[in-house]
Design an enzyme around this catalytic site. Structure first.
Site, mmCIF file in Angstrom:
data_model
loop_
_atom_site.group_PDB
_atom_site.id
_atom_site.type_symbol
_atom_site.label_atom_id
_atom_site.label_comp_id
_atom_site.label_asym_id
_atom_site.label_seq_id
_atom_site.Cartn_x
_atom_site.Cartn_y
_atom_site.Cartn_z
ATOM 1 N N CYS A 162 2.535 -23.710 -23.204
ATOM 2 C CA CYS A 162 1.724 -24.311 -22.144
ATOM 3 C C CYS A 162 0.261 -23.902 -22.328
ATOM 4 C CB CYS A 162 2.252 -23.833 -20.789
ATOM 5 S SG CYS A 162 1.242 -24.411 -19.424
ATOM 6 N N HIS A 217 16.487 -39.951 -15.830
ATOM 7 C CA HIS A 217 16.612 -38.723 -16.626
ATOM 8 C C HIS A 217 15.309 -38.298 -17.291
ATOM 9 C CE1 HIS A 217 21.262 -39.464 -16.979
ATOM 10 N NE2 HIS A 217 20.895 -39.017 -15.788
ATOM 11 N N CYS A 257 -0.588 -21.474 -19.148
ATOM 12 C CA CYS A 257 -0.028 -20.139 -18.880
ATOM 13 C C CYS A 257 0.687 -19.521 -20.080
ATOM 14 C CB CYS A 257 0.909 -20.196 -17.674
ATOM 15 S SG CYS A 257 2.471 -20.986 -18.052
ATOM 16 N N GLN A 293 18.957 -44.585 -17.625
ATOM 17 C CA GLN A 293 19.278 -43.184 -17.949
ATOM 18 C C GLN A 293 18.565 -42.787 -19.224
ATOM 19 O OE1 GLN A 293 23.838 -42.591 -17.333
ATOM 20 N NE2 GLN A 293 23.503 -44.748 -17.652
ATOM 21 N N ASN A 294 17.902 -43.750 -19.859
ATOM 22 C CA ASN A 294 17.287 -43.477 -21.157
ATOM 23 C C ASN A 294 15.955 -42.752 -20.988
ATOM 24 O OD1 ASN A 294 19.443 -44.865 -22.030
ATOM 25 N ND2 ASN A 294 18.343 -46.725 -22.576
ATOM 26 N N VAL A 295 15.672 -41.927 -21.976
ATOM 27 C CA VAL A 295 14.434 -41.131 -21.911
ATOM 28 C C VAL A 295 13.436 -41.624 -22.962
ATOM 29 C CG1 VAL A 295 15.603 -39.076 -21.022
ATOM 30 C CG2 VAL A 295 15.483 -39.396 -23.486
ATOM 31 N N ARG A 341 14.542 -36.185 -32.152
ATOM 32 C CA ARG A 341 14.801 -37.355 -31.308
ATOM 33 C C ARG A 341 13.488 -38.049 -30.924
ATOM 34 N NH1 ARG A 341 18.177 -36.026 -26.424
ATOM 35 N NH2 ARG A 341 18.314 -38.270 -26.286
ATOM 36 N N CYS A 390 5.851 -27.593 -18.476
ATOM 37 C CA CYS A 390 5.883 -26.142 -18.573
ATOM 38 C C CYS A 390 7.218 -25.635 -18.018
ATOM 39 C CB CYS A 390 4.718 -25.562 -17.774
ATOM 40 S SG CYS A 390 4.748 -23.761 -17.759
HETATM 41 P P1 OAD Z 1 26.617 -42.769 -24.174
HETATM 42 O O1 OAD Z 1 26.318 -42.337 -25.574
HETATM 43 O O2 OAD Z 1 27.557 -41.961 -23.358
HETATM 44 O O3 OAD Z 1 27.205 -44.257 -24.185
HETATM 45 C C1 OAD Z 1 26.600 -45.313 -24.877
HETATM 46 C C2 OAD Z 1 27.322 -46.606 -24.508
HETATM 47 O O4 OAD Z 1 26.634 -47.677 -25.143
HETATM 48 C C3 OAD Z 1 28.777 -46.678 -24.977
HETATM 49 O O5 OAD Z 1 29.584 -47.138 -23.897
HETATM 50 C C4 OAD Z 1 28.745 -47.709 -26.105
HETATM 51 O O6 OAD Z 1 29.942 -48.489 -26.176
HETATM 52 C C5 OAD Z 1 27.574 -48.574 -25.669
HETATM 53 N N1 OAD Z 1 26.897 -49.321 -26.753
HETATM 54 C C6 OAD Z 1 26.766 -48.991 -28.060
HETATM 55 N N2 OAD Z 1 26.050 -49.913 -28.723
HETATM 56 C C7 OAD Z 1 25.685 -50.862 -27.812
HETATM 57 C C8 OAD Z 1 24.921 -52.058 -27.869
HETATM 58 N N3 OAD Z 1 24.363 -52.489 -28.991
HETATM 59 N N4 OAD Z 1 24.766 -52.772 -26.712
HETATM 60 C C9 OAD Z 1 25.327 -52.338 -25.551
HETATM 61 N N5 OAD Z 1 26.057 -51.214 -25.448
HETATM 62 C C10 OAD Z 1 26.231 -50.479 -26.554
HETATM 63 O O7 OAD Z 1 25.206 -42.933 -23.468
HETATM 64 P P2 OAD Z 1 24.843 -43.026 -21.931
HETATM 65 O O8 OAD Z 1 25.889 -43.755 -21.153
HETATM 66 O O9 OAD Z 1 23.449 -43.504 -21.860
HETATM 67 O O10 OAD Z 1 22.003 -37.776 -19.809
HETATM 68 O O11 OAD Z 1 24.865 -41.515 -21.497
HETATM 69 C C11 OAD Z 1 24.504 -41.231 -20.191
HETATM 70 C C12 OAD Z 1 23.832 -39.924 -20.098
HETATM 71 O O12 OAD Z 1 24.702 -38.955 -20.711
HETATM 72 C C13 OAD Z 1 22.557 -39.798 -20.903
HETATM 73 O O13 OAD Z 1 21.435 -40.281 -20.226
HETATM 74 C C14 OAD Z 1 22.475 -38.310 -21.061
HETATM 75 C C15 OAD Z 1 23.932 -37.907 -21.195
HETATM 76 O O14 OAD Z 1 24.279 -36.895 -20.369
HETATM 77 C C16 OAD Z 1 21.268 -36.658 -19.834
HETATM 78 O O15 OAD Z 1 20.821 -36.199 -20.857
HETATM 79 C C17 OAD Z 1 21.043 -36.094 -18.484
#
Ligand code: OAD
Length: 250
Positions: free
Chosen positions: A149, A122, A152, A104-106, A73, A130
């Site tokens: 790390c 996130h 350590c 929420q994106n990393v 990734r 570590c």
């Molecule tokens: P998801 O994979 O759950 O959802 C992605 C969303 O983006 C969906 O609703 C799609 O319909 C939409 N989508 C796809 N292509 C798109 C585009 N070109 N423009 C706009 N929208 C589009 O991803 P997240 O909602 O980000 O957390 O997931 C939330 C969190 O769930 C993540 O941050 C992760 C996971 O748990 C952790 O890892 C803590």
């Protein structure tokens, strides 16, 4: 690209808002070639469920597997470039007196696009920390998997929030304040499934904000939004910006 109907009320709300808050999810990076969270399972990784890999338990059980998945990734993220959706949000920040971008994106693509007031709920996949001491550290080049790390010798983990973990200190509080105090709240490219982030649009709504969803698909938030703009963020956001702020649209 066909012009979509953008309600006049929304254009006015954006143009005259003193405070705008945006929450983004992995959909905004889809057009940069970074798979959305739930779709990040292609090729070698097709048989693994991201929700099973992104946990502390998975890392404890099989640190090698989880680290390889993150390495894959990371490579996708470092080869990606911000897209017009990221850039439109960076430009919007310059047009609004108080602007907060909660993500929420990393992948760090918002900052690379020029956004400054960003809350990374996130964490960030390009950083490592570590697994024992919690400190953010630079992994040594070309070493073990997982890297260790330098201080350590404990295994290093990505500096991201895994399922079941707490968000970084203060991040949710700051996001919640920005949600409650804004006049317009945009939820962009998120499935609105993962809490506590998914609670933020409801906080904004309860405080009287105009709620806008930008997503090609329906989500659990859709029925609550004042305006739903169906389409990819990389098309919808630049169009929104153009209509709200170009001199000819007045
Ligand atoms: P998801 O994979 O759950 O959802 C992605 C969303 O983006 C969906 O609703 C799609 O319909 C939409 N989508 C796809 N292509 C798109 C585009 N070109 N423009 C706009 N929208 C589009 O991803 P997240 O909602 O980000 O957390 O997931 C939330 C969190 O769930 C993540 O941050 C992760 C996971 O748990 C952790 O890892 C803590």
């Amino acid at each position: 690209m066909s012009e979509r109907e953008i309600p006049r009320g929304l254009i006015q709300a954006l143009r005259y808002a003193g405070r705008i808050t945006v929450l983004t999810g992995s959909g905004i990076s889809a057009e940069s070639g970074v798979p959305t969270f739930r779709e990040a399972r292609s090729g070698l990784w097709a048989r693994y469920d991201p929700q099973q890999l992104a946990t502390a338990e998975a890392f404890e059980r099989d640190p090698h597997l989880v680290s390889e998945w993150y390495e894959w990734r990371r490579r996708l993220v470092s080869e990606a470039e911000p897209n017009p959706g990221h850039r439109a949000l960076a430009e919007l920040e310059g047009r609004v007196p108080v602007f907060t971008l909660i993500t929420q994106n990393v992948d760090g693509l918002h900052r690379r696009a020029g956004s400054e007031n960003v809350i990374e709920l996130h964490g960030n996949i390009l950083r490592s920390r570590c697994s024992w001491e919690g400190e953010t550290v630079e992994p040594e080049e070309g070493g073990a998997v997982p890297p260790v790390c330098p201080n350590c010798g404990a295994p290093l983990r990505p500096d991201v929030v895994w399922f079941g973990e707490m968000l970084p200190a203060g991040a949710f509080e700051a996001a919640s304040e920005a949600a409650r105090e804004c006049e317009v709240f945009l939820s962009v490219g998120t499935s609105s499934l993962v809490y506590p982030a998914a609670a933020l649009p409801y906080e904004a709504l309860e405080s009287g904000a105009t709620l806008v969803e930008v997503n090609p698909s329906e989500t659990p938030l859709t029925g609550n939004a004042d305006h739903v703009l169906r389409g990819p963020a990389g098309e919808v956001l630049p169009e929104l910006l153009r209509k709200a702020f170009s001199p000819t649209s007045r």
